[in-house]
Design an enzyme around this catalytic site. Structure first.
Site, short mmCIF file in Angstrom:
data_model
loop_
_atom_site.label_atom_id
_atom_site.label_comp_id
_atom_site.label_asym_id
_atom_site.label_seq_id
_atom_site.Cartn_x
_atom_site.Cartn_y
_atom_site.Cartn_z
N PRO A 16 -80.16 40.11 76.22
CG PRO A 16 -81.53 41.90 75.71
CD PRO A 16 -80.41 41.50 76.60
CG ASN A 17 -83.01 38.87 71.21
OD1 ASN A 17 -83.96 38.09 71.13
ND2 ASN A 17 -83.16 40.17 71.34
NE ARG A 24 -83.78 33.74 64.77
CZ ARG A 24 -84.72 34.56 65.29
NH1 ARG A 24 -85.13 35.59 64.60
NH2 ARG A 24 -85.17 34.34 66.51
CE1 TYR A 29 -76.78 40.39 65.56
CE2 TYR A 29 -75.17 41.32 67.07
CZ TYR A 29 -76.34 41.43 66.34
OH TYR A 29 -77.06 42.59 66.40
CG ASN A 81 -72.90 41.46 74.24
OD1 ASN A 81 -73.66 42.43 74.15
ND2 ASN A 81 -72.52 40.74 73.20
CB ALA A 84 -81.45 45.24 72.70
CG HIS A 87 -78.22 50.19 72.02
ND1 HIS A 87 -76.90 50.57 71.91
CD2 HIS A 87 -78.29 48.93 71.47
CE1 HIS A 87 -76.21 49.63 71.32
NE2 HIS A 87 -77.01 48.61 71.04
CG ASP A 94 -79.66 54.08 87.51
OD1 ASP A 94 -80.87 54.36 87.48
OD2 ASP A 94 -78.77 54.84 87.06
CD GLU A 105 -71.00 49.01 76.62
OE1 GLU A 105 -70.93 49.82 77.56
OE2 GLU A 105 -71.48 49.29 75.50
CG HIS A 107 -71.28 46.01 72.16
ND1 HIS A 107 -72.55 45.76 72.65
CD2 HIS A 107 -70.83 47.10 72.84
CE1 HIS A 107 -72.86 46.67 73.55
NE2 HIS A 107 -71.83 47.49 73.70
CG LEU A 108 -70.69 38.94 69.96
CD1 LEU A 108 -72.00 38.16 69.89
CD2 LEU A 108 -69.50 37.98 69.93
CB SER A 109 -71.99 43.70 65.76
OG SER A 109 -72.73 44.51 66.67
NE ARG A 114 -75.27 45.75 63.67
CZ ARG A 114 -75.92 45.00 64.57
NH1 ARG A 114 -75.41 44.80 65.78
NH2 ARG A 114 -77.08 44.45 64.25
NE ARG A 118 -78.27 47.16 65.84
CZ ARG A 118 -79.15 46.34 66.45
NH1 ARG A 118 -79.02 46.08 67.74
NH2 ARG A 118 -80.13 45.79 65.75
O1 LIG Z 1 -72.89 43.30 68.91
C1 LIG Z 1 -73.36 42.89 69.99
O2 LIG Z 1 -72.86 41.98 70.68
C2 LIG Z 1 -74.66 43.51 70.54
O3 LIG Z 1 -74.44 43.85 71.89
C3 LIG Z 1 -75.66 42.45 70.43
C4 LIG Z 1 -76.91 42.66 69.99
C5 LIG Z 1 -77.76 41.48 69.72
C6 LIG Z 1 -77.56 40.35 70.46
C7 LIG Z 1 -78.28 39.23 70.18
C8 LIG Z 1 -79.22 39.20 69.16
C9 LIG Z 1 -79.40 40.33 68.46
S1 LIG Z 1 -80.53 40.37 67.17
C10 LIG Z 1 -80.68 38.70 66.78
C11 LIG Z 1 -81.85 38.04 67.12
C12 LIG Z 1 -81.98 36.71 66.77
C13 LIG Z 1 -80.93 36.01 66.16
C14 LIG Z 1 -79.75 36.69 65.86
C15 LIG Z 1 -79.61 38.03 66.18
C16 LIG Z 1 -78.72 41.49 68.72
C17 LIG Z 1 -77.45 44.02 69.69
O4 LIG Z 1 -78.75 44.20 70.30
C18 LIG Z 1 -76.50 45.11 70.16
O5 LIG Z 1 -76.90 46.35 69.55
C19 LIG Z 1 -75.07 44.75 69.81
#
Ligand SMILES: O=C(O)[C@]1(O)C=C(c2cccc(Sc3ccccc3)c2)[C@@H](O)[C@H](O)C1
Length: 156
Positions: A16-17, A24, A29, A81, A84, A87, A94, A105, A107-109, A114, A118
């Site tokens: 997601p996202n 953003r 990221y 990846n 969210a 977590h 499962d 797995e 993660h960019l960050s 953080r 997370r």
């Molecule tokens: O670091 C990551 O790749 C991670 O998997 C990625 C995440 C992530 C991914 C996409 C968007 C966001 S928050 C966001 C929302 C809109 C624009 C930019 C960032 C967090 C976090 O939820 C995770 O805790 C960490």
């Protein structure tokens, strides 16, 4: 080189996202869009003899269904990846446990520097390995490590 002979099939799943990547919070990221990251990774995969199927969804059930499908469509490795859902999702854990497919797995960050929520992953203990904090290069490192793992297994 012999690298091009194995024809592995990998599935890249982004959660997601991540469709908003690059738009953003570039300081957290990175500034590359997901489409750019996927395109670069597909090219690197081809050079390693890997066909890479890249997917992204904000829907937990869609990611789960894609994992189920991977188990019955000769996918060799999953790079994920979970964003969210890392977590929060026992369901995603499962699904991966049920496939017996190896996955890394990504993660960019650096999730360990953080917010505390997370720092726990429901998936990590099932993973071949976890890469975090290295930005988009983390996907490339995961791709390379996955190929090396499969080649080691093939040679044993
Ligand atoms: O670091 C990551 O790749 C991670 O998997 C990625 C995440 C992530 C991914 C996409 C968007 C966001 S928050 C966001 C929302 C809109 C624009 C930019 C960032 C967090 C976090 O939820 C995770 O805790 C960490």
């Amino acid at each position: 080189t012999e690298n091009n002979q194995q024809n592995y099939r990998f599935l890249l799943l982004n959660g997601p996202n991540l469709n908003l990547l690059g738009q953003r919070e570039p300081d957290v990221y990175g500034s590359a869009t997901l489409a750019h990251i996927e395109s670069e990774l597909r090219h690197k995969a081809e050079a390693l003899g890997v066909t890479l199927d890249c997917r992204q969804s904000n829907a937990e059930h869609e990611l789960i269904n894609w994992i189920h499908e991977a188990a019955t469509s000769n996918v060799d490795f999953i790079l994920i990846n979970p964003a969210a859902y890392t977590h929060t999702s026992i369901a995603l854990r499962d699904a991966l446990a049920g496939t017996k497919l190896p996955f890394i797995e990504v993660h960019l960050s650096n999730i360990h520097t953080r917010e505390s929520f997370r720092r726990h992953s429901y998936l990590a203990e099932l993973a071949v390995g976890v890469i975090c904090g290295l930005g988009a290069q983390g996907y490339e490192l995961a791709l390379q490590a996955a190929v090396a793992q499969l080649q080691q297994r093939a040679n044993t």
